[in-house]
Design a protein around this motif. Structure first.
Motif, PDB file in Angstrom:
ATOM      1  N   GLN A 256       1.094  -1.203   0.118  1.00 23.34           N
ATOM      2  CA  GLN A 256       0.030   0.029   0.042  1.00 23.34           C
ATOM      3  C   GLN A 256       0.958   1.163  -0.035  1.00 23.34           C
ATOM      4  O   GLN A 256       1.106   1.817  -0.882  1.00 23.34           O
ATOM      5  N   CYS A 257       1.497   1.587   0.955  1.00 25.86           N
ATOM      6  CA  CYS A 257       2.301   2.529   1.207  1.00 25.86           C
ATOM      7  C   CYS A 257       3.781   2.370   0.701  1.00 25.86           C
ATOM      8  O   CYS A 257       4.558   3.367  -0.090  1.00 25.86           O
ATOM      9  N   GLY A 258       4.333   1.112   0.423  1.00 22.94           N
ATOM     10  CA  GLY A 258       5.147   0.747  -0.111  1.00 22.94           C
ATOM     11  C   GLY A 258       6.667   0.914   0.613  1.00 22.94           C
ATOM     12  O   GLY A 258       7.668   0.579   0.308  1.00 22.94           O
ATOM     13  N   TYR A 259       6.494   1.184   1.821  1.00 24.97           N
ATOM     14  CA  TYR A 259       7.614   1.525   2.598  1.00 24.97           C
ATOM     15  C   TYR A 259       8.186   0.286   2.863  1.00 24.97           C
ATOM     16  O   TYR A 259       9.675   0.156   2.806  1.00 24.97           O
ATOM     17  N   CYS A 260       7.703  -0.685   3.061  1.00 24.85           N
ATOM     18  CA  CYS A 260       8.146  -1.978   3.433  1.00 24.85           C
ATOM     19  C   CYS A 260       8.709  -3.038   2.227  1.00 24.85           C
ATOM     20  O   CYS A 260       9.187  -3.957   2.402  1.00 24.85           O
ATOM     21  N   THR A 261       8.216  -2.403   1.292  1.00 29.05           N
ATOM     22  CA  THR A 261       8.388  -3.345  -0.192  1.00 29.05           C
ATOM     23  C   THR A 261       9.688  -3.655  -0.830  1.00 29.05           C
ATOM     24  O   THR A 261       9.607  -4.745  -1.100  1.00 29.05           O
TER      25      THR A 261
ATOM     26  N   ILE B 208       7.749  -6.917   8.244  1.00 25.18           N
ATOM     27  CA  ILE B 208       6.555  -6.272   8.700  1.00 25.18           C
ATOM     28  C   ILE B 208       6.160  -5.201   7.892  1.00 25.18           C
ATOM     29  O   ILE B 208       6.679  -4.747   7.239  1.00 25.18           O
ATOM     30  N   CYS B 209       4.890  -5.476   7.558  1.00 24.37           N
ATOM     31  CA  CYS B 209       4.069  -4.674   6.743  1.00 24.37           C
ATOM     32  C   CYS B 209       3.041  -3.910   7.795  1.00 24.37           C
ATOM     33  O   CYS B 209       1.867  -4.667   8.026  1.00 24.37           O
ATOM     34  N   ARG B 210       3.134  -2.637   7.791  1.00 22.79           N
ATOM     35  CA  ARG B 210       2.338  -1.736   8.929  1.00 22.79           C
ATOM     36  C   ARG B 210       1.084  -1.668   7.990  1.00 22.79           C
ATOM     37  O   ARG B 210      -0.080  -1.443   8.562  1.00 22.79           O
ATOM     38  N   CYS B 211       0.946  -1.759   6.771  1.00 21.85           N
ATOM     39  CA  CYS B 211      -0.170  -1.629   5.918  1.00 21.85           C
ATOM     40  C   CYS B 211      -1.012  -3.086   5.736  1.00 21.85           C
ATOM     41  O   CYS B 211      -2.204  -3.142   5.270  1.00 21.85           O
ATOM     42  N   GLY B 212      -0.324  -4.106   6.236  1.00 23.05           N
ATOM     43  CA  GLY B 212      -1.024  -5.529   6.356  1.00 23.05           C
ATOM     44  C   GLY B 212      -1.399  -5.811   4.971  1.00 23.05           C
ATOM     45  O   GLY B 212      -2.614  -6.485   4.778  1.00 23.05           O
TER      46      GLY B 212
HETATM   47  S1  FES Z   1       3.046  -1.509   1.982  1.00 21.27           S
HETATM   48 FE1  FES Z   1       2.977  -0.123   3.797  1.00 21.27          FE
HETATM   49  S2  FES Z   1       4.283  -1.006   5.354  1.00 21.27           S
HETATM   50 FE2  FES Z   1       3.993  -2.597   3.922  1.00 21.27          FE
END
Ligand code: FES
Ligand code: FES
Length: 213
Positions: free
Chosen positions: A141-146, A191-195
């Motif tokens: 979603q946000c892409g930060y963990c991607t 970990i993915c905070r966006c789930g």
């Molecule tokens: S896509 Fe947002 S933290 Fe994984």
């Protein structure tokens, strides 16, 4: 005569001395050195890395993490800094074929190692199959963990191909199955905070080319 009077100090003097001591202890680390003038520059150490197929020579403070070497010195900012404490997996890169948390590893420990970051897996014009699958399955979603998820996922499939068991592998004598439980266990350090977990699992299973219950 009380104890203070006995050592020749007034109550007011005692309070002032105590306050001064407390203030000194409250100074941030290094403040006393700054007051005394600049300290000597930290020593630097030469480090040679192969990053995404290119040889790099760096001169680094030996305390520099591999993550900071990549981001701050080589400007490969695809690798993300989440927790900086080995807890989130956002900084995952592949070193000599194995995934590691680059925030937990000093760059000087990787002399002549081969490092692959998200930038080295594919390009916008020619995505790595795992990158393409994440896009197809909305594995973010946000892409930060991607970037860390994708580097980890690529390494996970290699681990399974190599027959490395995980904590949920029931039969240690057989090839690990590519089950959802196996993938979730092996990806549990990311970990993915966006789930987006279920979509991430779908992307990985598609790349593996197998769908098992
Ligand atoms: S896509 Fe947002 S933290 Fe994984
Ligand atoms: S930034 Fe390295 S594990 Fe979180």
């Amino acid at each position: 005569m009380d104890d203070v009077a006995a050592i020749g100090m007034s109550r007011r003097g005692m309070l002032i001395t105590g306050a001064a001591c407390a203030a000194t202890h409250a100074l941030p680390a290094g403040a006393s050195e700054r007051q005394q003038g600049p300290s000597a520059a930290p020593p630097v150490t030469p480090v040679r890395l192969t990053v995404n197929g290119s040889d790099k020579e760096l001169s680094l403070d030996p305390r520099t993490t591999l993550l900071d070497a990549l981001r701050e010195h080589l400007h490969l900012t695809g690798t993300k800094k989440g927790c900086d404490h080995g807890q989130c997996g956002a900084c995952t890169v592949i070193v000599n074929g194995r995934r590691i948390n680059s925030c937990l590893s000093l760059a000087v420990m990787h002399e002549r190692d081969s490092v692959t970051t998200i930038e080295g897996l594919g390009t916008p014009e020619k995505l790595h199959p795992m990158q393409a699958a994440f896009v197809k399955h909305d594995g973010y979603q946000c892409g930060y963990c991607t970037p860390g998820q994708i580097c980890s996922a690529v390494a996970v499939l290699e681990e399974i191909r190599a027959g490395s068991p995980s904590h949920v592998t029931a039969d240690l004598t057989a090839a690990p199955p590519l089950s959802e439980a196996e993938i979730r266990e092996r990806m549990s350090g990311n970990i993915c905070r966006c789930g987006a977990y279920s979509n991430i699992v779908e992307a990985i299973r598609e790349v593996a080319g197998r769908r098992q219950a």
